[in-house]
Structure formats: C-alpha cells, structure tokens
Design a protein around this motif. Structure first.
Motif, PDB file in Angstrom:
ATOM      1  N   SER A  21       0.824  -1.196   0.000  1.00  0.00           N
ATOM      2  CA  SER A  21       0.000   0.000   0.000  1.00  0.00           C
ATOM      3  C   SER A  21       0.864   1.255   0.000  1.00  0.00           C
TER       4      SER A  21
ATOM      5  N   ASP B 113     -17.281  14.145  -7.643  1.00  0.00           N
ATOM      6  CA  ASP B 113     -17.857  12.806  -7.477  1.00  0.00           C
ATOM      7  C   ASP B 113     -17.345  11.791  -8.501  1.00  0.00           C
TER       8      ASP B 113
ATOM      9  N   GLN C 106     -14.383   9.618 -10.165  1.00  0.00           N
ATOM     10  CA  GLN C 106     -13.051   9.095  -9.889  1.00  0.00           C
ATOM     11  C   GLN C 106     -12.578   8.205 -11.037  1.00  0.00           C
TER      12      GLN C 106
ATOM     13  N   ASP D  39     -10.906   4.983 -12.317  1.00  0.00           N
ATOM     14  CA  ASP D  39     -10.788   3.629 -11.776  1.00  0.00           C
ATOM     15  C   ASP D  39     -10.037   2.722 -12.729  1.00  0.00           C
TER      16      ASP D  39
ATOM     17  N   ILE E 228     -17.854   8.095  -7.140  1.00  0.00           N
ATOM     18  CA  ILE E 228     -16.994   7.905  -5.975  1.00  0.00           C
ATOM     19  C   ILE E 228     -17.590   6.901  -4.980  1.00  0.00           C
ATOM     20  N   LYS E 229     -18.941   6.888  -4.869  1.00  0.00           N
ATOM     21  CA  LYS E 229     -19.591   5.955  -3.939  1.00  0.00           C
ATOM     22  C   LYS E 229     -19.406   4.516  -4.374  1.00  0.00           C
TER      23      LYS E 229
ATOM     24  N   ASN F  71     -16.943   3.453  -6.395  1.00  0.00           N
ATOM     25  CA  ASN F  71     -15.514   3.146  -6.358  1.00  0.00           C
ATOM     26  C   ASN F  71     -15.048   2.804  -4.957  1.00  0.00           C
ATOM     27  N   ARG F  72     -15.619   3.448  -3.962  1.00  0.00           N
ATOM     28  CA  ARG F  72     -15.241   3.164  -2.575  1.00  0.00           C
ATOM     29  C   ARG F  72     -15.762   1.817  -2.108  1.00  0.00           C
ATOM     30  N   ASN F  73     -16.873   1.411  -2.654  1.00  0.00           N
ATOM     31  CA  ASN F  73     -17.487   0.152  -2.223  1.00  0.00           C
ATOM     32  C   ASN F  73     -17.056  -1.062  -3.032  1.00  0.00           C
TER      33      ASN F  73
ATOM     34  N   LYS G 254     -14.318  -2.376  -3.749  1.00  0.00           N
ATOM     35  CA  LYS G 254     -13.248  -3.202  -3.201  1.00  0.00           C
ATOM     36  C   LYS G 254     -13.711  -4.025  -2.009  1.00  0.00           C
ATOM     37  N   TYR G 255     -14.862  -3.667  -1.445  1.00  0.00           N
ATOM     38  CA  TYR G 255     -15.293  -4.320  -0.219  1.00  0.00           C
ATOM     39  C   TYR G 255     -16.601  -5.092  -0.326  1.00  0.00           C
TER      40      TYR G 255
END
Length: 228
Positions: free
Chosen positions: A102, A143, A145, A147, A204-205, A207-209, A211-212
């Motif tokens: 990282s 908003d 991003q 990717d 952005i919402k 893209n943040r989610n 990965k999880y």
C-alpha cells in the motif's frame, strides 16, 4: 529543496519500509533455529512490531524473549515470542508489512497522477460533468473518480512491475509528495503502467465500495443509484 525521506528505528536509518522488511528478513535468515535472538535484534524486532503490526505494542507487552522456529516439514522460518506466563506465540512478521505494498503503491500512484488527471479531463463533457461507467449517473468533478479495471487493476500492475524491478529509495519533492529518486525508474513504471492499464470513470460511492462488496451487493448499489 528536495529531501530524502527516511525512517529511523532505534539507531538504524532506512530509506523506506521496504528496506525495513529486508532487514527483518536478514535477521530471520541468519538466526539459528530454536535459538533466542541477540538482545540487539530482539529489541529491533519488538520495535518493528510496535510500529507496524496491526496489534501495535500490545503484541509484545509481556514478551520475555523472541526465538526463531521452523514449523515441522517446512523450510519456513518464523519469529516466536515467549511470554512471561510460559506460553509461546508464533507471530507473522509479514503482518507488519501488509501496508508495504500500500505504501509503495501510494508512491507509484503519485507518479502516474498526471496521467490520471489527463484521462479524467478527456472524459469531461462540455458542461463539466462526467458519466459513471457502471450506473450511467451524471457526476460532478468531485464525485467522478478514475478507476483501474479489467484484467489488471492498479495493485496488479504495481505487483507485476516490482516483481522484476525492486523499488528504490523515496524522496519528498518540493510539493511535499513522495516520489522515487531514480526518475528513470519512475518513467519506466509509467510506460509499463500505460501499456497495461484500462481506465474508466466511476461514481466515488461505487468506487469506494467496489473493493469491499461482493458483486451482488455492488449491483444493488448500482441499481439504487440509477433510480435516483
């Protein structure tokens, strides 16, 4: 003026966390199996755990000594902490460096930041908005991003590159950003990155989610955004 970033542990100075990992591996390799580390190496390893292990200083609080063990039928060496209550706990030094990729990725990401900005500007519509590649939602600059997707995400590109090109020392430039001292190395990565990358614009919402969340959960998120 640009200064070389360094990390000091006890009386030892390292150019970056990658070099700390190499030094820990050296201690592990040179120690004799089932013997306790020297006081100097023991103190150093405890300091590494304190600063970099997910459990922080708690992992070595009651430590009485550190030994090198070799699990049966393996060639793997591990550090093992002997506690004051007589229990012995095998610890993974690798956990201290789960942030290593990282950390290095952040430096690589900084190197390709201008490329990402250029891509984003090319995707910008006449009215200054963007379209999310997954939801189709209209996005503002804040908003939207960039990717990495496809066969190789950003972390995969970095991992593939450093496999044959060991990262060198890092410095802080005049803008306060980390970058590699060897600019030819940085340029080689940018060229390698551009030859492998696939990019898109995401909300952005999402893209943040992404990965999880599992794909099913992500699809639900995309559908909810479409209904707005």
């Amino acid at each position: 003026m640009e200064t070389v970033q360094s990390i000091t542990i006890l009386d030892k100075v390292f150019s970056d966390i990658y070099q700390i990992k190499k030094y820990c591996s050296k201690i592990l390799a040179e120690a004799k199996i089932d013997e306790r580390l020297s006081p100097e190496n023991e103190t150093f390893i405890l300091e590494v755990y304190k600063n970099y292990h997910p459990k922080g200083s708690n992992i070595g609080k009651q430590c009485k000594g550190i030994f090198v063990r070799q699990p049966e039928n393996t060639t793997i060496r591990v550090f093992s902490m002997l506690y004051k209550n007589g229990m012995e706990f095998v610890t993974s030094i690798k956990k201290c460096f789960q942030t290593e990729l990282s950390y290095i990725s952040d430096v690589f990401r900084g190197e390709i930041h201008p490329e990402m900005t250029r891509f984003k500007k090319k995707q910008e519509r006449a009215d200054g908005t963007f379209i999310c590649a997954l939801s189709g939602k209209v996005l503002s600059w804040q908003d939207a991003q960039v990717d990495h997707f496809g066969k190789m995400e950003f972390k995969d590109i970095v991992a593939a590159f450093i496999k044959d090109n060991e990262p060198g020392a890092v410095k802080i430039n005049e803008k306060g950003r980390r970058q590699f001292i060897d600019r030819e190395y940085a340029e080689d990565f940018i060229e390698f990155h551009n030859s492998k990358v696939q990019l898109r614009i995401l909300d952005i919402k999402i893209n943040r989610n992404i990965k999880y969340r599992k794909l099913k959960e992500l699809n639900k998120l995309v559908m909810s955004l479409r209904r707005r």
